[in-house]
Design an enzyme around this catalytic site. Structure first.
Site, PDB file in Angstrom:
ATOM      1  N   SER A  93      -2.052 -11.437   2.358  1.00  0.00           N
ATOM      2  CA  SER A  93      -1.553 -12.786   2.085  1.00  0.00           C
ATOM      3  C   SER A  93      -0.023 -12.822   2.031  1.00  0.00           C
ATOM      4  CB  SER A  93      -2.202 -13.352   0.821  1.00  0.00           C
ATOM      5  OG  SER A  93      -1.384 -13.290  -0.267  1.00  0.00           O
ATOM      6  N   SER A  94       0.628 -11.792   1.475  1.00  0.00           N
ATOM      7  CA  SER A  94       2.094 -11.851   1.397  1.00  0.00           C
ATOM      8  C   SER A  94       2.722 -11.647   2.780  1.00  0.00           C
ATOM      9  CB  SER A  94       2.644 -10.836   0.398  1.00  0.00           C
ATOM     10  OG  SER A  94       2.414  -9.534   0.841  1.00  0.00           O
ATOM     11  N   ALA A  95       2.069 -10.861   3.631  1.00  0.00           N
ATOM     12  CA  ALA A  95       2.579 -10.697   5.004  1.00  0.00           C
ATOM     13  C   ALA A  95       2.454 -12.013   5.768  1.00  0.00           C
ATOM     14  CB  ALA A  95       1.812  -9.592   5.726  1.00  0.00           C
ATOM     15  N   ALA A  96       1.334 -12.718   5.565  1.00  0.00           N
ATOM     16  CA  ALA A  96       1.151 -14.013   6.242  1.00  0.00           C
ATOM     17  C   ALA A  96       2.240 -14.983   5.795  1.00  0.00           C
ATOM     18  CB  ALA A  96      -0.239 -14.569   5.947  1.00  0.00           C
ATOM     19  N   ASP A 138       0.467  -5.129   8.217  1.00  0.00           N
ATOM     20  CA  ASP A 138       0.073  -6.499   7.861  1.00  0.00           C
ATOM     21  C   ASP A 138       0.911  -7.529   8.611  1.00  0.00           C
ATOM     22  OD1 ASP A 138      -1.359  -4.998   6.080  1.00  0.00           O
ATOM     23  OD2 ASP A 138      -0.911  -6.227   4.338  1.00  0.00           O
TER      24      ASP A 138
HETATM   25  O1  PMV Z   1      -4.845  -2.698   0.642  1.00  0.00           O
HETATM   26  P1  PMV Z   1      -3.766  -2.734   1.676  1.00  0.00           P
HETATM   27  O2  PMV Z   1      -3.998  -3.759   2.716  1.00  0.00           O
HETATM   28  O3  PMV Z   1      -2.415  -2.747   1.061  1.00  0.00           O
HETATM   29  O4  PMV Z   1      -3.889  -1.361   2.502  1.00  0.00           O
HETATM   30  C1  PMV Z   1      -3.489  -0.126   2.042  1.00  0.00           C
HETATM   31  C2  PMV Z   1      -3.679   0.862   3.141  1.00  0.00           C
HETATM   32  C3  PMV Z   1      -3.343   2.296   2.774  1.00  0.00           C
HETATM   33  O5  PMV Z   1      -3.604   3.075   3.931  1.00  0.00           O
HETATM   34  C4  PMV Z   1      -4.208   2.799   1.647  1.00  0.00           C
HETATM   35  C5  PMV Z   1      -1.885   2.460   2.369  1.00  0.00           C
HETATM   36  C6  PMV Z   1      -0.884   2.275   3.495  1.00  0.00           C
HETATM   37  O6  PMV Z   1       0.308   2.164   3.167  1.00  0.00           O
HETATM   38  O7  PMV Z   1      -1.248   2.264   4.664  1.00  0.00           O
END
Ligand code: PMV
Length: 326
Positions: A93-96, A138
């Site tokens: 959501s913050s990337a969007a 993201d």
């Molecule tokens: O939960 P999210 O969308 O922030 O994903 C984290 C993904 C990880 O691989 C666990 C961490 C990362 O920085 O890629």
């Protein structure tokens, strides 16, 4: 009024292994965040966000965007943000928000920027708002939409561009989703528990130090992600589901699942092709690849999760209306 929307995302395969240099695959989902921008009619010294004078601590992404893109303009803006993407759930959501506000302000200033530029600018806002740390997964997925593979080296003809932040460098790739794959839905199950990404990543690091054999799970996730890309290109839904199931087992071995996620994954598998946690784990969300999304969503709800049925691989950031002359 200028109306911009940008999608959220979920990680299909490869989370945590991506921290150790392996690829991870994300898709955009049809939950969108909307930003409406208009000029304030009366002279003012402050921007207004969602009806209130803008305060930096509440809106770090928006402040970053205004400082960076709008800084030399006298015109104060009304900015309204509404979102279908649950916040703090690993769904981008913050990337969007970063992508949508960057796109809107760039359009309002009549600047000419490519999607690659927008995703780069939005990545910078995201990193600034998160203490300097953010992978470009993201923001790239929200800007471009579709299916994005993040890797530490270029992997063939699907390569789009490189992205750097400090000493870190990523290679961003984009994949076409086969039509067969688009027939399925992703059903998201939200545990309602907030898992901290930083804590989960640190936990894996600690467990790897204590038990170096866990590197086999990281390697296995790497192989599964590559297998998943082939399934996506070939339109092989069953293979993709099977790969997701296996990926979840390795994430369990790494200690990032929890009972609530495992329960939702187990129940969702009964009506879907495959299910796994998505994102950092320790709470947050799971996803199921399903051609019976209503049944899968119902069962997730009955097991105590909040469900969302999503189409995936949808269009990235877009301008939905531009009736304002800036
Ligand atoms: O939960 P999210 O969308 O922030 O994903 C984290 C993904 C990880 O691989 C666990 C961490 C990362 O920085 O890629």
């Amino acid at each position: 009024m200028l109306k911009v929307s940008a999608p959220g995302k979920c990680i299909l395969l490869g989370e945590h292994a991506v921290v150790y240099g392996h690829p991870a695959l994300a898709v955009s989902i049809d939950m969108r965040l909307n930003v409406n921008i208009s000029k304030q009619k009366v002279k003012s010294e402050f921007h207004v966000v969602n009806g209130e004078l803008m305060k930096s601590k509440n809106h770090p992404h928006i402040i970053n965007a205004l400082d960076d893109i709008w800084s030399n303009e006298d015109q104060m803006l009304n900015i309204n943000v509404s979102s279908e993407i649950p916040p703090s759930a690993g769904l981008g959501s913050s990337a969007a928000l970063s992508v949508a506000i960057a796109t809107g302000l760039i359009k309002a200033k009549n600047m000419n920027k490519s999607l690659e530029d927008i995703s780069s600018i939005a990545h910078k806002f995201e990193a600034n708002a998160q203490g300097g740390l953010a992978s470009p997964m993201d923001t790239s997925t929200s800007a471009h939409g579709g299916c994005i593979l993040l890797a530490n080296k270029k992997l063939g003809e699907n390569w789009l561009y490189s992205r750097t932040l400090g000493e870190k460098k990523w290679e961003i790739h984009s994949f076409e989703l086969h039509d067969e794959i688009k027939n399925a839905s992703i059903v998201i199950g939200h545990t309602g528990i907030h898992g901290s990404t930083a804590e989960m990543v640190l936990g894996v690091k600690k467990r790897l130090e204590e038990n170096p054999n866990l590197i086999n799970d990281i390697e296995a996730i790497n192989a599964l992600t590559k297998r998943g890309v082939i399934a996506i290109e070939n339109g092989d839904l069953e293979a993709l589901g099977a790969v997701m199931n296996l990926n979840h087992s390795h994430l369990q071995n790494l200690g990032v699942s929890c009972k609530e996620l495992d329960d939702l994954v187990a129940v969702a598998r009964e009506t879907s092709l495959g299910a796994k946690l998505t994102g950092a784990g320790g709470g947050g969300c799971m996803i199921a690849l399903s051609i019976n999304p209503t049944e899968t969503a119902r069962d997730i709800e009955l097991a105590g999760g909040r469900s969302y049925i999503c189409k995936f691989g949808v269009e990235g950031v877009k301008i939905d209306e531009n009736s304002m002359i800036f």
